[in-house]
Design an enzyme around this catalytic site. Sequence first.
Site, PDB file in Angstrom:
ATOM      1  N   HIS A   1      -7.606  -5.726   0.875  1.00  0.00           N
ATOM      2  CA  HIS A   1      -6.381  -4.939   0.944  1.00  0.00           C
ATOM      3  C   HIS A   1      -5.426  -5.458   2.036  1.00  0.00           C
ATOM      4  O   HIS A   1      -5.625  -5.166   3.218  1.00  0.00           O
ATOM      5  CB  HIS A   1      -6.823  -3.498   1.246  1.00  0.00           C
ATOM      6  CG  HIS A   1      -5.754  -2.487   1.126  1.00  0.00           C
ATOM      7  ND1 HIS A   1      -5.247  -2.096  -0.089  1.00  0.00           N
ATOM      8  CD2 HIS A   1      -5.078  -1.782   2.060  1.00  0.00           C
ATOM      9  CE1 HIS A   1      -4.322  -1.176   0.104  1.00  0.00           C
ATOM     10  NE2 HIS A   1      -4.196  -0.965   1.399  1.00  0.00           N
TER      11      HIS A   1
ATOM     12  N   LYS B   1       4.041   2.083  -2.521  1.00  0.00           N
ATOM     13  CA  LYS B   1       4.307   3.301  -3.298  1.00  0.00           C
ATOM     14  C   LYS B   1       5.764   3.712  -3.069  1.00  0.00           C
ATOM     15  O   LYS B   1       6.501   4.030  -4.009  1.00  0.00           O
ATOM     16  CB  LYS B   1       3.384   4.453  -2.867  1.00  0.00           C
ATOM     17  CG  LYS B   1       1.871   4.143  -2.907  1.00  0.00           C
ATOM     18  CD  LYS B   1       1.053   5.367  -2.464  1.00  0.00           C
ATOM     19  CE  LYS B   1      -0.266   5.065  -1.753  1.00  0.00           C
ATOM     20  NZ  LYS B   1      -1.366   4.599  -2.523  1.00  0.00           N
TER      21      LYS B   1
ATOM     22  N   TRP C   1     -10.477   0.363  -4.206  1.00  0.00           N
ATOM     23  CA  TRP C   1      -9.851   1.671  -3.885  1.00  0.00           C
ATOM     24  C   TRP C   1      -8.477   1.751  -4.576  1.00  0.00           C
ATOM     25  O   TRP C   1      -8.101   2.776  -5.127  1.00  0.00           O
ATOM     26  CB  TRP C   1      -9.732   1.771  -2.369  1.00  0.00           C
ATOM     27  CG  TRP C   1      -9.323   3.099  -1.805  1.00  0.00           C
ATOM     28  CD1 TRP C   1      -8.240   3.336  -1.002  1.00  0.00           C
ATOM     29  CD2 TRP C   1      -9.994   4.358  -1.927  1.00  0.00           C
ATOM     30  NE1 TRP C   1      -8.192   4.656  -0.639  1.00  0.00           N
ATOM     31  CE2 TRP C   1      -9.263   5.317  -1.196  1.00  0.00           C
ATOM     32  CE3 TRP C   1     -11.144   4.769  -2.605  1.00  0.00           C
ATOM     33  CZ2 TRP C   1      -9.635   6.655  -1.110  1.00  0.00           C
ATOM     34  CZ3 TRP C   1     -11.515   6.116  -2.523  1.00  0.00           C
ATOM     35  CH2 TRP C   1     -10.767   7.037  -1.779  1.00  0.00           C
TER      36      TRP C   1
ATOM     37  N   SER D   1       0.824  -1.200   0.000  1.00  0.00           N
ATOM     38  CA  SER D   1       0.000   0.000   0.000  1.00  0.00           C
ATOM     39  C   SER D   1       0.866   1.262   0.000  1.00  0.00           C
ATOM     40  O   SER D   1       1.682   1.436  -0.895  1.00  0.00           O
ATOM     41  CB  SER D   1      -0.959  -0.059   1.182  1.00  0.00           C
ATOM     42  OG  SER D   1      -2.117   0.641   0.855  1.00  0.00           O
TER      43      SER D   1
HETATM   44  C1  GCU Z   1      -5.346   4.730   2.269  1.00  0.00           C
HETATM   45  C2  GCU Z   1      -4.858   5.506   1.069  1.00  0.00           C
HETATM   46  C3  GCU Z   1      -4.155   4.599   0.057  1.00  0.00           C
HETATM   47  C4  GCU Z   1      -3.110   3.775   0.745  1.00  0.00           C
HETATM   48  C5  GCU Z   1      -3.715   3.027   1.912  1.00  0.00           C
HETATM   49  C6  GCU Z   1      -2.703   2.233   2.741  1.00  0.00           C
HETATM   50  O1  GCU Z   1      -6.412   3.910   1.910  1.00  0.00           O
HETATM   51  O2  GCU Z   1      -5.957   6.162   0.500  1.00  0.00           O
HETATM   52  O3  GCU Z   1      -3.566   5.359  -0.962  1.00  0.00           O
HETATM   53  O4  GCU Z   1      -2.516   2.908  -0.180  1.00  0.00           O
HETATM   54  O5  GCU Z   1      -4.299   3.965   2.798  1.00  0.00           O
HETATM   55  O6  GCU Z   1      -1.538   2.597   2.810  1.00  0.00           O
HETATM   56  O7  GCU Z   1      -3.128   1.231   3.346  1.00  0.00           O
END
Ligand code: GCU
Length: 370
Positions: free
Chosen positions: A351, A213, A300, A209
């Site tokens: 997720h 990134k 998402w 997540s």
């Molecule tokens: C939030 C955010 C995402 C990210 C996520 C995470 O949902 O909007 O962009 O990837 O957190 O890090 O779990």
Amino acid sequence: MDTITLSDRLLPPLFSQGITKEEWESKRRRELLSLFRDAVYGNVPDEQSLQVSYRVADQQEGSSIMSGNALRKSIEVTVSRNGLSHSFAFVLFIPLGKKHPVPTMLTLCNRGIADADPSRSFLSSFWPAETIVSQGFAAAVVLTSDIAPDYDEGFSLGLHKLFPEYKKERPSNLWGALGAWAWALSRILDYLLADPLLDPEKIGVVGHSRGGKAALWCAAQDTRFALAVSSCSGCTGAALSRGKGGEHIKDITERFPYWFCKNYRHYADNEGKLPVDQHMLLALLAPRLVYVSSKTNDAWADPQSEFASCVAASEAYRLFGTMGIEEESMPRPEHPLLGGRIGYHLKTGYHDMDAYDWERYLQFAKRHLE
Ligand code: GCU
């Protein structure tokens, strides 16, 4: 499943027709890196002024450490500048009884200590260190929150506190938390490269997540990483921004403005003006290894846009005469694509990064690194 149609997304081209791999390396790659720095993740401030030192805070082996199968080191990294300093620690398990040097997986953990527990009282599938070690890899882990806090603290804590001059006003093209996490991963890599038990050619960086990134951004810049793994990294990670479902630049810059440089917010509801898109981030790794994984119930992050990015980035791999993703159709759940230098799977679930994901990452790494 459907073949991915990229033409609807109106992506900026990776490069102009007829470019050679030399021109890509010497010119286009650099251009793309500066575009990502100036528009998305930010520049590292005054990098030459930063001094880094390492201290082995603890080193142990024996029956209490993974039943005698690993050596455990805790290393403290201190970054100093103009009389100020910030320290963060990372943990490293090196398999014993294997032929050294071994490959390494460095994980950026965006969850709490329980998911990256050095004492191994909590055996989380998010960071299954025992599995990683049993497959012959060293397992290193660092917490995002130790490097720079994962909340908007006005640029005064973690690595950011070394730059008091930016506390009041952060220049619009300067890094945020994601940039700091990525930079710190490279400082950990500096240490790993010097450890004779670890193979310097076979070090991968893994994140889930927001951690995914940062892992991608880190390896895009730092060519010493042989592999980057992104789990559910979604918006501003692996997923294309143009045509994306779920989270958009507007959502992410409103909720997490401190992750990015300030310039990024100009592209909220304005993706078409962004000079880059995320296939370019994956392409910056070419011809090195990338693995992207998605979950079926993670709209998402948007699995389709993550896979489409892998397809679009594959063009850069073709420049090197290698294969990026091996198929252009979105695979069914639990049908991993491991054959190209961009690996991908979609797994049934929410997720998360779990045991199934790790098995595929390790399988992919072994297949291509050996
Ligand atoms: C939030 C955010 C995402 C990210 C996520 C995470 O949902 O909007 O962009 O990837 O957190 O890090 O779990």
